[in-house]
Enzyme design. Structure first.
Site, PDB file in Angstrom:
ATOM      1  N   GLY A  54      -9.489   1.750  -2.508  1.00  0.00           N
ATOM      2  CA  GLY A  54     -10.066   2.339  -1.306  1.00  0.00           C
ATOM      3  C   GLY A  54     -10.919   3.537  -1.657  1.00  0.00           C
ATOM      4  CB  THR A  55     -10.540   6.176  -4.262  1.00  0.00           C
ATOM      5  OG1 THR A  55      -9.335   6.747  -3.746  1.00  0.00           O
ATOM      6  CG2 THR A  55     -11.397   7.280  -4.869  1.00  0.00           C
TER       7      THR A  55
ATOM      8  CD  GLN B 181      -2.273   5.527   5.798  1.00  0.00           C
ATOM      9  OE1 GLN B 181      -1.331   4.739   5.850  1.00  0.00           O
ATOM     10  NE2 GLN B 181      -2.646   6.095   4.658  1.00  0.00           N
TER      11      GLN B 181
ATOM     12  CG  HIS C 162      -2.253   0.512  -2.434  1.00  0.00           C
ATOM     13  ND1 HIS C 162      -1.393   1.575  -2.327  1.00  0.00           N
ATOM     14  CD2 HIS C 162      -3.501   1.027  -2.400  1.00  0.00           C
ATOM     15  CE1 HIS C 162      -2.092   2.703  -2.231  1.00  0.00           C
ATOM     16  NE2 HIS C 162      -3.367   2.388  -2.271  1.00  0.00           N
TER      17      HIS C 162
ATOM     18  CB  THR D  60     -15.148  -9.213 -14.933  1.00  0.00           C
ATOM     19  OG1 THR D  60     -16.162  -9.444 -15.908  1.00  0.00           O
ATOM     20  CG2 THR D  60     -14.395 -10.506 -14.664  1.00  0.00           C
TER      21      THR D  60
ATOM     22  CB  CYS E  53       2.496  17.881  -7.009  1.00  0.00           C
ATOM     23  SG  CYS E  53       3.751  18.825  -7.879  1.00  0.00           S
TER      24      CYS E  53
END
Length: 382
Positions: A72-73, A180, A202, A238, A326
């Site tokens: 998605g990024t 999302q 995912h 590919t 983090c």
């Protein structure tokens, strides 16, 4: 039955058994390069195109409008950076919001380094962009805007229809990050006034490492990956055949029960809130009270702090998250919550619970009760 409860589905979801089964042959038996013209390659190509048709059909698109990516990024980067670079002759002013995913925010920051000017729209205390703010930001040299469909941290659904209609009237390219929202809400690109839309496998019980960008045929993009003519010359490299097959299978499953999923997530969300109310703990739900993604529940527990809560939840077998990154061993305050101006105390005690297809009302009720016990322990006078 595991005593652990996974409530971090906004981060990633478990791969559906049918998806794993569908992918299996493409690791070994059907291994051809989909760009090869021999029978091995044609078998792989057929599988890729079937998945493309599946995704296109689900969002109301044509197969030729779908570009498969590695995430998605990457889809966000392709839309934002590729769209800006391809259209910079018309202007170098861009618009986004302060609460976007970092895949979008960092793409705009990169473009600023290249000489583009970016307006980062503020949001209200519910996390929503106001169309009036967008209208005020428009300039003669504005060429592209990117506003997410639904927020990954607090779940607020943006007024995409109104924003898109306004931008269309201004002739400004419009991208929405729907990573999302995809999986919780029905999405039809023929009805939405958007030019580009990003999704990811995912988040919907497909494999990691596969995303997609839908774009209208007339949209001009500068390719971010060069070196081959794959994806109709828009994304070299590919194709991840097994991953794309898995994405297609996940979409097929999703297509059959998208309405039921949304209703189920809403029920789980309400179950959690009910338990907390009955436990008489202090909490505050963050985000819009009516326009929200049903699978995302962001809540602050006054008198606690996010890091201690997350550690305590993990020890209790409950997987949740903050919206924070983090850094050097310490949690930074969420840029989304800070942009909502809800106050430091509320932002410092925020936890995101997010639901998936495997969650049951019983385990969510159990997790909510354990969470209430943790809050009571942490806020008990010493």
């Amino acid at each position: 039955m595991s005593s652990r409860v996974y409530l971090d589905n906004a981060a990633t979801t478990p791969v559906h058994p049918q998806v794993k089964e569908a992918m299996q042959p493409y690791w070994s038996d059907i291994f051809g390069n989909p760009s090869s013209i021999h029978s091995f390659g044609r078998e792989a190509r057929k599988a890729v195109e079937q998945a493309r048709e599946e995704l296109a059909g689900f969002i109301g698109a044509s197969a030729g409008e779908i570009v498969f990516t590695g995430s998605g990024t990457e889809a966000d980067n392709m839309a934002v950076i590729g769209g800006a670079l391809a259209n910079q002759a018309r202007g170098k002013h861009l618009i986004t919001s302060q609460v976007e995913h970092h895949a979008v925010l960092h793409a705009f920051q990169y473009l600023e380094e290249l000489g583009f000017e970016v307006t980062y729209l503020p949001v209200d205390q519910t996390g929503m962009v106001r169309v009036e703010e967008l209208a005020r930001a428009i300039r003669p040299d504005t060429i592209l805007a990117s506003i997410m469909y639904g927020n990954n941290e607090v779940g607020t659904i943006q007024p995409i229809e109104e924003i898109g209609q306004f931008l269309r009237e201004q002739g400004i390219l419009f991208h929405t990050d729907a990573v999302q929202a995809f999986g919780s809400l029905p999405i039809n690109v023929r009805e939405l006034p958007v030019d580009m839309l990003s999704v990811s496998a995912h988040k919907v019980n497909g494999p990691k490492g596969v995303g997609a960008l839908w774009l209208k045929p007339e949209v001009n993009l500068s390719s971010r990956l060069v070196g081959g003519a794959q994806e109709r010359g828009r994304r070299a490299g590919t194709e991840n055949v097994a991953g794309i097959v898995g994405f297609g299978e996940a979409v097929k499953i999703l297509r059959a029960d998208i309405t039921q999923r949304g209703a189920k997530y809403l029920e789980l969300r309400e179950t959690m809130i009910r338990v907390w109310r009955e436990s008489e703990i202090s909490f505050r739900v963050n985000g819009h009270p009516e326009r929200f993604l049903p699978h995302v529940l962001n809540v602050s527990f006054p008198g606690t702090d996010t890091e201690t809560m997350l550690l305590s939840l993990d020890l209790a077998g409950i997987a949740a998250s903050s919206g924070s990154a983090c850094t050097a061993g310490s949690l930074e305050l969420s840029h989304v919550l800070l942009s909502m101006c809800i106050g430091d105390e509320q932002a410092r005690s925020a936890i995101r619970f997010s639901f998936g297809i495997d969650n049951t009302p019983e385990e969510v009720e159990r997790a909510a009760a354990k969470t209430a016990d943790i809050v009571k322990r942490l806020t008990r006078p010493q």
